[in-house]
Design a protein around this motif. Structure first.
Motif, PDB file in Angstrom:
ATOM      1  N   PRO A  91       0.826  -1.214   0.000  1.00 54.17           N
ATOM      2  CA  PRO A  91       0.000   0.000   0.000  1.00 54.17           C
ATOM      3  C   PRO A  91       0.853   1.254   0.000  1.00 54.17           C
ATOM      4  O   PRO A  91       1.994   1.263   0.461  1.00 54.17           O
ATOM      5  CB  PRO A  91      -0.790  -0.119   1.300  1.00 54.17           C
ATOM      6  N   HIS A  92       0.286   2.327  -0.502  1.00 58.47           N
ATOM      7  CA  HIS A  92       0.930   3.633  -0.421  1.00 58.47           C
ATOM      8  C   HIS A  92       1.013   4.038   1.058  1.00 58.47           C
ATOM      9  O   HIS A  92       0.135   3.678   1.857  1.00 58.47           O
ATOM     10  CB  HIS A  92       0.102   4.649  -1.215  1.00 58.47           C
ATOM     11  N   PRO A  93       2.024   4.803   1.438  1.00 56.44           N
ATOM     12  CA  PRO A  93       2.131   5.240   2.840  1.00 56.44           C
ATOM     13  C   PRO A  93       0.877   5.932   3.362  1.00 56.44           C
ATOM     14  O   PRO A  93       0.540   5.795   4.547  1.00 56.44           O
ATOM     15  CB  PRO A  93       3.335   6.194   2.815  1.00 56.44           C
ATOM     16  N   VAL A  94       0.190   6.665   2.500  1.00 54.95           N
ATOM     17  CA  VAL A  94      -1.062   7.310   2.926  1.00 54.95           C
ATOM     18  C   VAL A  94      -2.081   6.263   3.331  1.00 54.95           C
ATOM     19  O   VAL A  94      -2.787   6.393   4.344  1.00 54.95           O
ATOM     20  CB  VAL A  94      -1.625   8.207   1.802  1.00 54.95           C
ATOM     21  N   VAL A  95      -2.175   5.184   2.548  1.00 53.81           N
ATOM     22  CA  VAL A  95      -3.127   4.111   2.845  1.00 53.81           C
ATOM     23  C   VAL A  95      -2.669   3.319   4.067  1.00 53.81           C
ATOM     24  O   VAL A  95      -3.485   2.909   4.899  1.00 53.81           O
ATOM     25  CB  VAL A  95      -3.300   3.194   1.619  1.00 53.81           C
ATOM     26  N   ALA A  96      -1.364   3.095   4.205  1.00 51.97           N
ATOM     27  CA  ALA A  96      -0.853   2.389   5.376  1.00 51.97           C
ATOM     28  C   ALA A  96      -1.200   3.141   6.664  1.00 51.97           C
ATOM     29  O   ALA A  96      -1.601   2.535   7.671  1.00 51.97           O
ATOM     30  CB  ALA A  96       0.661   2.205   5.248  1.00 51.97           C
ATOM     31  N   THR A  97      -1.066   4.464   6.623  1.00 53.97           N
ATOM     32  CA  THR A  97      -1.442   5.277   7.782  1.00 53.97           C
ATOM     33  C   THR A  97      -2.935   5.194   8.042  1.00 53.97           C
ATOM     34  O   THR A  97      -3.387   5.112   9.197  1.00 53.97           O
ATOM     35  CB  THR A  97      -1.033   6.753   7.542  1.00 53.97           C
ATOM     36  N   LEU A  98      -3.717   5.196   6.971  1.00 51.26           N
ATOM     37  CA  LEU A  98      -5.171   5.086   7.098  1.00 51.26           C
ATOM     38  C   LEU A  98      -5.547   3.768   7.770  1.00 51.26           C
ATOM     39  O   LEU A  98      -6.428   3.728   8.642  1.00 51.26           O
ATOM     40  CB  LEU A  98      -5.805   5.204   5.713  1.00 51.26           C
ATOM     41  N   ILE A  99      -4.884   2.676   7.387  1.00 48.97           N
ATOM     42  CA  ILE A  99      -5.172   1.370   7.979  1.00 48.97           C
ATOM     43  C   ILE A  99      -4.923   1.404   9.487  1.00 48.97           C
ATOM     44  O   ILE A  99      -5.737   0.906  10.281  1.00 48.97           O
ATOM     45  CB  ILE A  99      -4.320   0.276   7.300  1.00 48.97           C
ATOM     46  N   ASP A 100      -3.809   1.995   9.872  1.00 50.68           N
ATOM     47  CA  ASP A 100      -3.497   2.089  11.299  1.00 50.68           C
ATOM     48  C   ASP A 100      -4.572   2.890  12.037  1.00 50.68           C
ATOM     49  O   ASP A 100      -4.990   2.521  13.145  1.00 50.68           O
ATOM     50  CB  ASP A 100      -2.129   2.747  11.495  1.00 50.68           C
ATOM     51  N   LYS A 101      -5.026   3.984  11.442  1.00 48.14           N
ATOM     52  CA  LYS A 101      -6.052   4.823  12.085  1.00 48.14           C
ATOM     53  C   LYS A 101      -7.367   4.062  12.224  1.00 48.14           C
ATOM     54  O   LYS A 101      -8.030   4.149  13.263  1.00 48.14           O
ATOM     55  CB  LYS A 101      -6.267   6.098  11.265  1.00 48.14           C
ATOM     56  N   TRP A 102      -7.745   3.347  11.168  1.00 51.29           N
ATOM     57  CA  TRP A 102      -8.998   2.591  11.229  1.00 51.29           C
ATOM     58  C   TRP A 102      -8.947   1.546  12.339  1.00 51.29           C
ATOM     59  O   TRP A 102      -9.899   1.380  13.108  1.00 51.29           O
ATOM     60  CB  TRP A 102      -9.273   1.922   9.886  1.00 51.29           C
ATOM     61  N   GLN A 103      -7.849   0.820  12.395  1.00 50.13           N
ATOM     62  CA  GLN A 103      -7.743  -0.239  13.394  1.00 50.13           C
ATOM     63  C   GLN A 103      -7.731   0.337  14.805  1.00 50.13           C
ATOM     64  O   GLN A 103      -8.380  -0.213  15.712  1.00 50.13           O
ATOM     65  CB  GLN A 103      -6.478  -1.058  13.127  1.00 50.13           C
ATOM     66  N   ALA A 104      -7.034   1.444  14.981  1.00 52.82           N
ATOM     67  CA  ALA A 104      -6.988   2.068  16.304  1.00 52.82           C
ATOM     68  C   ALA A 104      -8.358   2.603  16.716  1.00 52.82           C
ATOM     69  O   ALA A 104      -8.740   2.529  17.890  1.00 52.82           O
ATOM     70  CB  ALA A 104      -5.957   3.203  16.314  1.00 52.82           C
ATOM     71  N   ALA A 105      -9.105   3.105  15.764  1.00 50.97           N
ATOM     72  CA  ALA A 105     -10.395   3.729  16.081  1.00 50.97           C
ATOM     73  C   ALA A 105     -11.370   2.739  16.701  1.00 50.97           C
ATOM     74  O   ALA A 105     -12.163   3.110  17.572  1.00 50.97           O
ATOM     75  CB  ALA A 105     -10.995   4.340  14.821  1.00 50.97           C
ATOM     76  N   VAL A 106     -11.332   1.491  16.263  1.00 50.70           N
ATOM     77  CA  VAL A 106     -12.321   0.514  16.750  1.00 50.70           C
ATOM     78  C   VAL A 106     -11.767  -0.370  17.855  1.00 50.70           C
ATOM     79  O   VAL A 106     -12.503  -1.226  18.382  1.00 50.70           O
ATOM     80  CB  VAL A 106     -12.838  -0.359  15.584  1.00 50.70           C
ATOM     81  N   THR A 107     -10.499  -0.189  18.221  1.00 48.82           N
ATOM     82  CA  THR A 107      -9.925  -1.003  19.300  1.00 48.82           C
ATOM     83  C   THR A 107      -9.646  -0.188  20.551  1.00 48.82           C
ATOM     84  O   THR A 107      -9.694  -0.717  21.664  1.00 48.82           O
ATOM     85  CB  THR A 107      -8.616  -1.676  18.832  1.00 48.82           C
ATOM     86  N   GLN A 108      -9.370   1.094  20.395  1.00 47.25           N
ATOM     87  CA  GLN A 108      -9.102   1.932  21.562  1.00 47.25           C
ATOM     88  C   GLN A 108     -10.407   2.359  22.227  1.00 47.25           C
ATOM     89  O   GLN A 108     -11.431   2.548  21.557  1.00 47.25           O
ATOM     90  CB  GLN A 108      -8.298   3.164  21.156  1.00 47.25           C
ATOM     91  N   THR A 109     -10.366   2.544  23.513  1.00 40.57           N
ATOM     92  CA  THR A 109     -11.596   2.902  24.245  1.00 40.57           C
ATOM     93  C   THR A 109     -12.095   4.291  23.885  1.00 40.57           C
ATOM     94  O   THR A 109     -13.296   4.568  23.975  1.00 40.57           O
ATOM     95  CB  THR A 109     -11.330   2.843  25.764  1.00 40.57           C
TER      96      THR A 109
END
Length: 874
Positions: free
Chosen positions: A501-519
């Motif tokens: 993935p492009h770095p922009v998409v890689a960052t997006l993936i991290d944000k998505w995963q964090a959004a639904v796992t962090q309280t």
């Protein structure tokens, strides 16, 4: 090579020992083949296409045997293996004249694909060979005559009983009915059970009765002013569409004629959208519906939506397996002559060259030729799945709308028309000449036709409509559990093998995963939107989103398609996947999802999506997103004539979403405004919803609510632009997605003490965050901020309930960042005054009215924005 009627182009085998004879034969063949090819390429320019014989046919030297140096001896040498019976150049010329310069002109000059062009000429030559060897049986030709009489008598009947009625008579092109019959028969023979078509005014009433088999009283009731029925009609009869079924020898077929306004060609993309929706809804093994669009000659060549719509046929997300175009060519537009001019290559069909469509010109006064052309056009469309044009060249016996005295401006032309026998007279005389056993039933058929139209002096009463628009209905459940959101993110962010993935998409993936796992996870607009789509798809609701750059999003705000940055590297003898669409892997058995970058078109694409939404049989989401909100200007016809009024005029039900990026950001007038004021002025009778959002969770719930609604109306969204997408204050906590619903009015998140509030500031959209930030800095406890997220239907009850919470209220301020004439003020003022507490005054804060709109200077914009905030809060 190919067959040319009874001419075989293939080279025969000869037994000769003289090399000079072989050379002579080859030379003769080359000359004659070039001569035949000249007729293929240019014969349509000298064809007998005009029933009135007004076309100036050019003298083309290449259509003469002498131009190629062909002699009688060349013909005699060549004929031995060709199957041609003649022996002279005159006989060969006469034969080619009859084939290529008769009532049919095959124009393949716009077809650059040689395979398609060759197929077209082959098919035409084979068709004509069969016709010459075995003419159409008398029984079939008499059936054609009877159909022509039906078409003719309808026009006479309406003229006799309603002489002042506008009907846009078909007289002069009555053979259109035969052409449509032939297209329907050809479709049914191929197992096609849906036949979609659209057309302008000319001949519409005739086809409604004689082709769609609609009861005549349904049409004539529009003309009968003595009944109450006509008072309940919401549009003119020659705008009306209808759905009907017809029994044929091949089975039952559903016919659908799309409604259209007086913007004649605007219905073209609507029809394409309807056809595509029907194709997407059926199984892959079912024959694709036929799409036919009828045009006027002046409109086809003169209205830009035709070009836009033609280009859609070459884009995968909009293709309908080819459209058959039929031009009802009267060679005049209202009072302006629009004649064919083959001498200078000026034809109304020339625009079709942009998609390499062949044109089949045909003389409308030759019924058999008209049927043959229809069959050939359908075969071409089926063979290649591309567009083809039929140019039905006739005339207009009356003026534009019957009452128009056409001879005032076209005296010579109408002198010819007055002397021209009707097509029924000409065809009847032809049958008498060609068939000794022809029995003339014309008088009987005329009487039968007239009787079928009778009984309409007192048309059948129709019950009045109870409602023009569907009821809003109860709110639908839109919240989604956190466990489901985590599943969606997990599947969407699981990359295929060898995908970089492009770095922009890689960052997006991290944000998505964090959004639904962090309280304390937060969902930005991108995640909220994609989660809304994922949840809908998993529940069986289809998604279709189109527009310029919607895959990525103009403001880098969607990222629906991810692109492999190593797509060209071969790994284990295979190429890594170049594109990945996360929404296609949401759940097993999920609904259909199409996110399509459109060509740079507004009118045609919006029309296509509107037609798609009307035809869609199941709840789901159909959305068009403008690249910038002001681009909707290019589609204003679609907004005015269809989106805002289609339900009132025709009963069209549409849940189309229009996403229009809107907001003043100091980037100039062109891309700042989606003309909110214009949309609000079109609102009445709950015909649309207009919203202007400020939080990402609102977007999530709104999309789900719209898709799941069983009684939808068009949804107009003043969508975010760069500043709101990047403003973290507008990002919602994930808990707002797992709970709650769309709120037309949002309460003040700061929850000020109600008794201390003296001023309530109302606003919509991104200006709320500027106001909130300024209020925090000023520590103002006497000001409450309320957001009107839904502007129409105006949420009077919800807003009034919020205002009554503040007993000390003395002032209500409406704040908009738009100019006074381009925001919601003029629409909202009377609604606000109606719910204003007795002790409170109403005040407006906005930029002054301007002709051009927003500033192009960011400095000036910021200064004005600061002044706006100050005026609202102090």
């Amino acid at each position: 090579m190919t067959n040319n009627a009874d001419i075989t182009f293939a080279t025969a085998t000869y037994s000769t020992s003289a090399s000079d004879d072989v050379l002579s034969l080859n030379h003769s063949q080359q000359k004659i083949n070039r001569y035949i090819e000249a007729y293929r390429q240019h014969g349509y320019r000298v064809a007998r296409l005009d029933p009135l014989d007004t076309i100036k046919v050019p003298a083309l030297a290449e259509l003469s045997p002498s131009f190629w140096g062909i002699t009688d001896e060349d013909v005699r040498r060549w004929r031995t293996g060709s199957g041609f019976a003649g022996t002279t150049t005159k006989q060969l010329n006469d034969h080619l004249q009859a084939l290529y310069a008769g009532s049919i002109g095959v124009d393949g000059s716009g077809v650059r694909n040689t395979t398609r062009q060759q197929w077209l000429f082959d098919a035409f030559e084979q068709q004509q060979q069969g016709h010459q060897q075995t003419s159409l049986p008398l029984q079939q030709q008499t059936a054609l005559l009877q159909r022509l009489i039906q078409a003719e008598q309808w026009e006479h009947f309406v003229q006799e009983h309603y002489p002042k009625a506008k009907r846009f008579s078909l007289e002069g092109c009555e053979s259109l009915l035969l052409l449509m019959d032939a297209l329907l028969d050809a479709s049914n023979a191929q197992g096609i059970r849906k036949f979609f078509f659209a057309m302008p005014h000319r001949g519409r009433l005739n086809l409604l009765v004689n082709f769609m088999q609609i009861a005549p009283e349904r049409i004539l009731s529009h003309f009968d002013t003595t009944t109450t029925t006509a008072q309940r009609h919401h549009d003119l009869p020659f705008h009306l569409g209808v759905t009907s079924t017809r029994e044929t020898v091949h089975g039952v077929v559903e016919l659908k004629l799309a409604h259209n306004p007086s913007h004649l060609e605007s219905v073209y993309p609507i029809l394409l959208g309807m056809t595509r929706a029907a194709q997407d809804a059926q199984s892959a093994t079912t024959a694709a519906p036929t799409s036919v669009v009828l045009h006027g000659d002046a409109a086809f060549s003169g209205q830009g939506v035709v070009m836009e719509s033609l280009k859609l046929s070459q884009h995968q997300g909009y293709a309908v397996n080819g459209t058959i175009h039929v031009i009802i060519n009267n060679q005049i537009g209202f009072t302006t002559p629009n004649p064919l001019n083959p001498a200078t290559h000026v034809l109304c069909t020339d625009i079709a060259r942009i998609v390499d469509a062949p044109v089949l010109h045909v003389n409308a006064d030759d019924p058999v030729a008209v049927v043959q052309v229809a069959q050939l056009a359908f075969a071409y469309r089926q063979q290649f799945g591309v567009d083809v044009v039929i140019d039905l060249v006739g005339y207009r016996r009356w003026g534009h709308a019957e009452q128009d005295t056409a001879s005032v401006t076209q005296a010579p032309l109408h002198a010819l028309i007055d002397r021209q026998p009707t097509i029924t007279t000409l065809f009847q005389e032809q049958l008498q000449r060609n068939f000794s056993d022809f029995i003339d039933h014309g008088a009987q058929w005329r009487e039968q036709a007239r009787k079928s139209f009778h009984g309409v002096t007192h048309p059948a009463r129709q019950s009045p409509q109870t409602s023009l628009y569907p009821a809003t209905g109860a709110a639908t459940e839109t919240a989604v559990p956190l466990s489901r959101l985590r599943q969606f993110v997990d599947t969407m962010t699981t990359l295929p093998p060898h995908f970089d993935p492009h770095p922009v998409v890689a960052t997006l993936i991290d944000k998505w995963q964090a959004a639904v796992t962090q309280t304390d996870g937060v969902a930005d607009w991108c995640l909220a939107e994609n989660l809304a789509y994922a949840s809908l798809l998993s529940e069986g609701y289809s998604i279709r989103l189109s527009g310029m750059d919607v895959e990525r999003g103009t403001f880098m705000h969607r990222h629906a398609i991810w692109h492999n940055q190593q797509a060209e590297i071969r790994i284990k003898e295979s190429v890594a996947m170049a594109r990945h669409m996360p929404l296609l892997s949401v759940a097993a058995g999920q609904a259909r999802c199409a996110i399509v970058n459109s060509p740079l078109s507004e009118e045609a694409v919006l029309g296509f999506e509107y037609g798609y939404s009307v035809q869609t049989s199941k709840p789901g989401l159909v959305m068009w997103e403008a690249q910038f909100g002001d681009f909707v200007n290019g589609a204003q016809i679609m907004v005015d004539q269809y989106v805002s009024s289609g339900a009132a005029k025709w009963g069209y039900t549409s849940g189309l979403v229009m996403s229009l990026p809107h907001g003043y950001e100091g980037v100039g007038p062109e891309h700042s405004s989606a003309y909110l004021s214009r949309f609000l002025l079109l609102c009445a009778e709950e015909n649309m919803r207009v919203v202007y959002l400020s939080e990402s969770a609102q977007w999530f719930h709104l999309l789900r609510e719209q898709a799941r609604s069983t009684q939808p109306t068009p949804l107009i969204v003043m969508a975010p632009k760069a500043q709101l997408y990047q403003n973290q204050a507008s990002f919602s906590e994930v808990s707002a997605i797992t709970g709650g619903a769309f709120a037309p009015v949002l309460a003040d998140p700061q929850q000020p003490v109600a008794e201390q509030v003296k001023r309530v500031v109302l606003c919509s959209g991104k200006v709320f965050h500027d106001l909130d930030a300024h209020r925090r800095l000023a520590a103002q406890s006497s000001v409450a901020l309320l957001r009107v997220e839904q502007l129409y239907p105006f949420p009077a009850t919800q807003l009034q309930d919020e205002l009554t919470r503040f007993p000390s209220l003395t002032e209500v301020v409406w704040v908009q960042e738009e100019d006074k004439n381009q925001g919601a003020w003029y629409f909202l003022r009377e609604h606000l005054e109606a719910i204003l507490p007795d002790q409170a005054a109403l005040r407006l804060v906005c930029r002054p009215a301007r002709a051009a709109g927003a500033h192009a200077s960011s400095t000036q914009h910021k200064a004005e924005q600061a002044a706006l905030l100050l005026a609202a809060l102090q």
